[in-house]
Design a protein around this motif. Structure first.
Motif, PDB file in Angstrom:
ATOM      1  N   LYS A   3       0.872  -1.180   0.000  1.00  0.00           N
ATOM      2  CA  LYS A   3       0.000   0.000   0.000  1.00  0.00           C
ATOM      3  C   LYS A   3       0.909   1.229   0.000  1.00  0.00           C
ATOM      4  N   ILE A   4       0.810   2.043  -1.043  1.00  0.00           N
ATOM      5  CA  ILE A   4       1.729   3.162  -1.211  1.00  0.00           C
ATOM      6  C   ILE A   4       0.926   4.412  -1.559  1.00  0.00           C
ATOM      7  N   TYR A   5       1.170   5.499  -0.821  1.00  0.00           N
ATOM      8  CA  TYR A   5       0.439   6.737  -1.024  1.00  0.00           C
ATOM      9  C   TYR A   5       1.431   7.877  -1.250  1.00  0.00           C
ATOM     10  N   TYR A   6       1.276   8.572  -2.366  1.00  0.00           N
ATOM     11  CA  TYR A   6       2.071   9.760  -2.670  1.00  0.00           C
ATOM     12  C   TYR A   6       1.171  10.978  -2.487  1.00  0.00           C
ATOM     13  N   GLN A   7       1.633  11.948  -1.699  1.00  0.00           N
ATOM     14  CA  GLN A   7       0.823  13.125  -1.401  1.00  0.00           C
ATOM     15  C   GLN A   7       1.641  14.396  -1.594  1.00  0.00           C
ATOM     16  N   SER A   8       1.035  15.370  -2.255  1.00  0.00           N
ATOM     17  CA  SER A   8       1.634  16.702  -2.294  1.00  0.00           C
ATOM     18  C   SER A   8       1.339  17.387  -0.970  1.00  0.00           C
ATOM     19  N   SER A   9       2.179  18.334  -0.592  1.00  0.00           N
ATOM     20  CA  SER A   9       1.913  19.111   0.613  1.00  0.00           C
ATOM     21  C   SER A   9       1.711  20.571   0.213  1.00  0.00           C
ATOM     22  N   ALA A  10       1.220  21.348   1.156  1.00  0.00           N
ATOM     23  CA  ALA A  10       1.027  22.773   0.893  1.00  0.00           C
ATOM     24  C   ALA A  10       2.360  23.503   0.781  1.00  0.00           C
ATOM     25  N   GLU A  11       3.430  22.877   1.240  1.00  0.00           N
ATOM     26  CA  GLU A  11       4.756  23.484   1.200  1.00  0.00           C
ATOM     27  C   GLU A  11       5.424  23.163  -0.132  1.00  0.00           C
ATOM     28  N   THR A  12       5.633  24.177  -0.962  1.00  0.00           N
ATOM     29  CA  THR A  12       6.275  23.975  -2.252  1.00  0.00           C
ATOM     30  C   THR A  12       7.678  23.418  -2.053  1.00  0.00           C
ATOM     31  N   GLY A  13       7.976  22.328  -2.753  1.00  0.00           N
ATOM     32  CA  GLY A  13       9.291  21.712  -2.638  1.00  0.00           C
ATOM     33  C   GLY A  13       9.336  20.507  -1.721  1.00  0.00           C
ATOM     34  N   ILE A  14       8.214  20.202  -1.053  1.00  0.00           N
ATOM     35  CA  ILE A  14       8.165  19.042  -0.165  1.00  0.00           C
ATOM     36  C   ILE A  14       6.942  18.191  -0.505  1.00  0.00           C
ATOM     37  N   ASP A  15       7.183  16.928  -0.827  1.00  0.00           N
ATOM     38  CA  ASP A  15       6.112  15.954  -1.022  1.00  0.00           C
ATOM     39  C   ASP A  15       6.236  14.867   0.039  1.00  0.00           C
ATOM     40  N   LEU A  16       5.147  14.152   0.250  1.00  0.00           N
ATOM     41  CA  LEU A  16       5.079  13.152   1.313  1.00  0.00           C
ATOM     42  C   LEU A  16       4.727  11.789   0.733  1.00  0.00           C
ATOM     43  N   GLN A  22       5.684  -4.848   1.053  1.00  0.00           N
ATOM     44  CA  GLN A  22       5.831  -6.253   1.418  1.00  0.00           C
ATOM     45  C   GLN A  22       6.470  -7.047   0.277  1.00  0.00           C
ATOM     46  N   GLN A  23       5.893  -6.942  -0.894  1.00  0.00           N
ATOM     47  CA  GLN A  23       6.411  -7.680  -2.048  1.00  0.00           C
ATOM     48  C   GLN A  23       7.196  -6.792  -3.010  1.00  0.00           C
ATOM     49  N   PHE A  24       6.819  -5.529  -3.099  1.00  0.00           N
ATOM     50  CA  PHE A  24       7.475  -4.636  -4.052  1.00  0.00           C
ATOM     51  C   PHE A  24       8.928  -4.368  -3.628  1.00  0.00           C
ATOM     52  N   ALA A  25       9.822  -4.424  -4.587  1.00  0.00           N
ATOM     53  CA  ALA A  25      11.237  -4.114  -4.350  1.00  0.00           C
ATOM     54  C   ALA A  25      11.681  -3.059  -5.348  1.00  0.00           C
ATOM     55  N   PHE A  26      12.391  -2.037  -4.852  1.00  0.00           N
ATOM     56  CA  PHE A  26      12.919  -0.994  -5.730  1.00  0.00           C
ATOM     57  C   PHE A  26      14.155  -1.506  -6.461  1.00  0.00           C
ATOM     58  N   GLU A  27      14.174  -1.389  -7.766  1.00  0.00           N
ATOM     59  CA  GLU A  27      15.393  -1.657  -8.517  1.00  0.00           C
ATOM     60  C   GLU A  27      16.363  -0.502  -8.286  1.00  0.00           C
ATOM     61  N   ARG A  28      17.601  -0.667  -8.752  1.00  0.00           N
ATOM     62  CA  ARG A  28      18.579   0.421  -8.581  1.00  0.00           C
ATOM     63  C   ARG A  28      18.067   1.673  -9.287  1.00  0.00           C
ATOM     64  N   HIS A  29      18.037   2.777  -8.560  1.00  0.00           N
ATOM     65  CA  HIS A  29      17.471   4.013  -9.086  1.00  0.00           C
ATOM     66  C   HIS A  29      18.081   5.184  -8.316  1.00  0.00           C
ATOM     67  N   LEU A  38      11.561   7.344   7.208  1.00  0.00           N
ATOM     68  CA  LEU A  38      11.362   7.034   8.620  1.00  0.00           C
ATOM     69  C   LEU A  38      10.672   5.681   8.725  1.00  0.00           C
ATOM     70  N   ILE A  39      11.380   4.681   9.203  1.00  0.00           N
ATOM     71  CA  ILE A  39      10.822   3.337   9.304  1.00  0.00           C
ATOM     72  C   ILE A  39       9.979   3.232  10.575  1.00  0.00           C
ATOM     73  N   GLN A  77       6.827 -10.021   6.561  1.00  0.00           N
ATOM     74  CA  GLN A  77       5.932  -9.014   7.132  1.00  0.00           C
ATOM     75  C   GLN A  77       6.130  -7.636   6.511  1.00  0.00           C
ATOM     76  N   GLY A  78       7.214  -7.461   5.739  1.00  0.00           N
ATOM     77  CA  GLY A  78       7.435  -6.188   5.060  1.00  0.00           C
ATOM     78  C   GLY A  78       7.860  -5.076   6.008  1.00  0.00           C
ATOM     79  N   TYR A  79       7.743  -3.840   5.542  1.00  0.00           N
ATOM     80  CA  TYR A  79       8.087  -2.687   6.385  1.00  0.00           C
ATOM     81  C   TYR A  79       7.178  -1.514   6.048  1.00  0.00           C
ATOM     82  N   GLN A  80       7.043  -0.632   7.025  1.00  0.00           N
ATOM     83  CA  GLN A  80       6.254   0.593   6.854  1.00  0.00           C
ATOM     84  C   GLN A  80       7.190   1.781   6.958  1.00  0.00           C
ATOM     85  N   VAL A  81       6.957   2.784   6.126  1.00  0.00           N
ATOM     86  CA  VAL A  81       7.851   3.935   6.084  1.00  0.00           C
ATOM     87  C   VAL A  81       7.079   5.201   5.745  1.00  0.00           C
ATOM     88  N   ARG A  82       7.515   6.298   6.318  1.00  0.00           N
ATOM     89  CA  ARG A  82       7.043   7.636   5.934  1.00  0.00           C
ATOM     90  C   ARG A  82       8.247   8.382   5.373  1.00  0.00           C
TER      91      ARG A  82
END
Length: 263
Positions: A3-16, A22-29, A38-39, A77-82
């Protein structure tokens, strides 16, 4: 399940970003921005500059721009991060750094429980619609300046305190507009400063943030109105609380009693 959520913030230059991987793995990027992760549960592993790293709960990782890395969950069990995704220009334009063009951080992984929860709180509050406008305006600087102060290779320049006459003018403006949203730029314009300069100088003078000062003014005025037998629902609106429940909670936290218990 991921479960992945991308959010814009009211602060220009910062997204959340808020994710459960759990299953998704980032390739080299790589990223064009700083990614501050923050785990909150589980464990993430990643390869960075030829070395394998692991990061777990209450730890944060600072991934600079243009650095190749991957990322995956080593356990079922995967991991949760902000994550804060921050344009490098944000640091240059919002922090009065001694050497802004040489900003870097001393550590890839930071184990600082106090800072961790300050940043988690900021991440949550940056899309909290119950906050005052001034609090929303101040949160990004308050949280990220602490990170830079303790863990960056360059520091902010010392802040000059605001004068007493300026503080009096600010107090009068706030008291005259308690029932309205007060923006950071309104206060900084009064002082003929940038919003960031204003926040730093205000805190140097008062020892608290502008929105903490405003909250106290609102609650002090609320106490006066309640003692004058004004109904609590009217008081909440007159001092800028548009939700009775949040007014009552803030009032009790400040005074130890609910508004209805004041005689």
């Amino acid at each position: 399940m991921d479960k992945i959520y991308y959010q814009s913030s009211a602060e220009t230059g910062i997204d959340l970003i808020h994710g459960y991987y759990q299953q998704f793995a980032f390739e080299r990027h790589y990223h064009l921005d700083y990614h501050i992760g923050l785990i909150t549960a589980g464990e993430q592993r990643f390869l960075y500059r030829g070395e394998h790293h692991r990061i777990g709960p209450e730890e944060l990782v600072i991934m600079p721009p243009d650095e190749l890395h991957d990322g995956y969950a080593p356990h079922l069990q995967g991991y949760q991060v902000r994550v804060f995704s921050i344009d490098p220009q944000w640091f240059d334009s919002h922090l009065n750094l001694v050497n802004p063009t040489t900003l870097s951080f001393k550590q890839l992984i930071i184990r600082d429980r106090t800072l961790f929860y300050q940043l988690i709180q900021a991440h949550l509050l940056m899309h909290d619609d119950t906050l005052s406008q001034l609090a929303k305006d101040c949160i990004p600087y308050e949280a990220l300046s602490v990170l830079v102060e303790h863990y960056a290779t360059t520091k902010e320049r010392p802040a000059v305190q605001l004068g007493q006459q300026t503080l009096t003018t600010l107090r009068e403006f706030m008291l005259a507009h308690l029932d309205q949203p007060i923006h950071l730029h309104q206060l900084s314009d009064i002082c003929q400063l940038s919003p960031i300069q204003f926040q730093r100088r205000f805190k140097a003078a008062m020892g608290i943030t502008p929105h903490a000062w405003l909250l106290r003014l609102r609650l002090e005025q609320a106490m006066n109105l309640i003692k004058a037998k004004i109904p609590g629902t009217d008081v909440a609106q007159q001092v800028g609380f548009y939700d009775q429940a949040h007014f009552s909670k803030a009032f009790k936290r400040a005074y130890g009693v609910s508004p209805s218990q004041v005689s």
